[in-house]
Design a protein around this motif. Sequence first.
Motif, short mmCIF file in Angstrom:
data_model
loop_
_atom_site.label_atom_id
_atom_site.label_comp_id
_atom_site.label_asym_id
_atom_site.label_seq_id
_atom_site.Cartn_x
_atom_site.Cartn_y
_atom_site.Cartn_z
N PHE A 156 0.84 -1.11 -0.10
CA PHE A 156 -0.12 -0.01 -0.02
C PHE A 156 1.06 1.41 0.11
O PHE A 156 1.63 1.28 0.88
CB PHE A 156 -1.00 -0.04 1.29
CG PHE A 156 -1.93 1.17 1.39
CD1 PHE A 156 -3.09 1.03 0.87
CD2 PHE A 156 -1.44 2.16 2.18
CE1 PHE A 156 -3.96 1.78 0.93
CE2 PHE A 156 -2.50 3.35 2.28
CZ PHE A 156 -3.79 3.24 1.59
N ALA A 157 0.74 2.28 -0.86
CA ALA A 157 1.43 3.30 -1.09
C ALA A 157 1.22 4.03 0.15
O ALA A 157 0.07 4.38 0.24
CB ALA A 157 1.31 4.03 -2.53
N ILE A 158 2.46 4.75 0.77
CA ILE A 158 2.00 5.63 1.81
C ILE A 158 2.64 6.87 1.46
O ILE A 158 2.20 7.92 2.20
CB ILE A 158 2.40 5.16 3.10
CG1 ILE A 158 3.86 4.51 3.22
CG2 ILE A 158 1.22 3.84 3.58
CD1 ILE A 158 4.49 3.80 4.44
N ASP A 215 7.46 5.13 -0.80
CA ASP A 215 7.53 4.03 0.25
C ASP A 215 5.98 3.53 0.34
O ASP A 215 5.01 4.24 0.03
CB ASP A 215 7.54 5.01 1.65
CG ASP A 215 9.16 5.26 2.00
OD1 ASP A 215 9.76 4.42 1.55
OD2 ASP A 215 9.33 6.06 2.95
N THR A 216 6.05 2.18 0.69
CA THR A 216 4.82 1.42 0.85
C THR A 216 4.97 0.45 1.97
O THR A 216 5.78 0.66 2.64
CB THR A 216 4.93 0.35 -0.45
OG1 THR A 216 5.97 -0.69 -0.27
CG2 THR A 216 5.08 0.85 -1.78
N LEU A 217 3.57 0.28 2.31
CA LEU A 217 3.76 -0.63 3.65
C LEU A 217 3.16 -2.22 3.04
O LEU A 217 2.07 -2.11 2.32
CB LEU A 217 2.25 -0.14 4.59
CG LEU A 217 2.19 -0.88 5.56
CD1 LEU A 217 3.06 -1.04 6.82
CD2 LEU A 217 0.72 -0.48 6.33
N ASN A 218 4.01 -2.98 3.43
CA ASN A 218 3.56 -4.39 3.32
C ASN A 218 2.47 -4.93 4.01
O ASN A 218 2.75 -4.85 5.30
CB ASN A 218 4.79 -5.33 3.08
CG ASN A 218 4.48 -6.79 3.03
OD1 ASN A 218 3.31 -7.50 3.14
ND2 ASN A 218 5.30 -7.45 2.32
N THR A 219 1.11 -5.11 3.67
CA THR A 219 0.10 -5.06 4.59
C THR A 219 0.22 -6.55 5.28
O THR A 219 -0.75 -6.89 6.04
CB THR A 219 -1.27 -4.91 3.81
OG1 THR A 219 -1.29 -5.93 2.51
CG2 THR A 219 -1.39 -3.37 3.25
N GLU A 220 0.85 -7.54 4.67
CA GLU A 220 0.97 -8.71 5.29
C GLU A 220 2.10 -8.75 6.46
O GLU A 220 1.82 -9.32 7.48
CB GLU A 220 1.28 -9.77 4.46
CG GLU A 220 0.26 -10.08 3.41
CD GLU A 220 0.33 -11.22 2.39
OE1 GLU A 220 1.66 -11.53 1.89
OE2 GLU A 220 -0.58 -11.98 2.23
N THR A 221 3.03 -8.11 6.22
CA THR A 221 4.28 -8.21 7.35
C THR A 221 4.40 -6.94 8.14
O THR A 221 5.08 -6.83 8.96
CB THR A 221 5.74 -8.28 6.42
OG1 THR A 221 5.85 -6.95 5.78
CG2 THR A 221 5.67 -9.65 5.92
N LEU A 222 3.64 -5.75 7.53
CA LEU A 222 3.59 -4.54 8.46
C LEU A 222 4.74 -3.83 8.44
O LEU A 222 5.29 -2.89 9.05
CB LEU A 222 3.09 -4.62 9.86
CG LEU A 222 1.70 -5.12 9.82
CD1 LEU A 222 1.30 -5.17 11.46
CD2 LEU A 222 0.54 -4.52 8.88
N GLU A 223 5.72 -4.21 7.30
CA GLU A 223 7.14 -3.71 7.07
C GLU A 223 6.97 -2.41 6.22
O GLU A 223 6.09 -2.57 5.10
CB GLU A 223 8.06 -4.58 6.57
CG GLU A 223 8.48 -5.78 7.42
CD GLU A 223 9.42 -6.45 7.03
OE1 GLU A 223 10.64 -6.51 7.21
OE2 GLU A 223 8.87 -7.26 6.31
#
Length: 160
Positions: free
Chosen positions: A85-87, A104-112
Motif C-alpha cells: 500500500f503506497a504511503i 514508500d509502501t506498507l507491506n500489509t502482510e508483514t507491516l514492514e
Amino acid sequence: MLETGAILRIRYVVCTEGPDRVRELIAIGASFDHGEDGNLHLVREGGHSHRRIFHAADMTEKEIESALLKSVVNKTNIFVFEHHFAIDILTCQDGSDITCVGIDTLNTETLEVVRFLSKVTWLASGGAGHIYPKTTNSLVATGDGIAMAHRPQAVISNME
C-alpha cells in the motif's frame, strides 16, 4: 486548471486514440458486451448525448483491470508487488526543484515499510469520493494519492 487548448487536446486524443486503445484491451483479453448483431454494444451514460460507452456486464472497470493485470504478470520485465500500500512519495530537492525518486509502501502482510527507488514513478490512485458523506464511489476512493502528491507540492487541479 487546464487551459482550453489542453482540454481540447484531451478530447482529441480520447476521440482519435480511443478506438485503438479498446482494440488493444480486447487483444489482451478484455471482453465487452456485444449486441444481437455481434458488434460491440455501445450504451449512453449520465449526461452523454450519444451512445459511446462499452460495457462488460456492468463490471467494466473490473474487466479492464483483470485484462491489464493478466497482461502485466506475463511480462518478464515487470515486477508486481502484491499487498503493498503506497504511503508516501519520496523526493529530493535541488534549489526550488523537487524531484520524485520513488515511493514508500506498507507491506500489509508483514507491516514492514518497503522503499522503492525509481527514475520514474507513476501515481494512479483513483479519486476521493469517500471524503463525502454520500457517494457511489468504491471504498478505496479516499484521496490518499492526492494527499501524497500534495505533500511534495505537486500541482493539484480540476478536483471537481
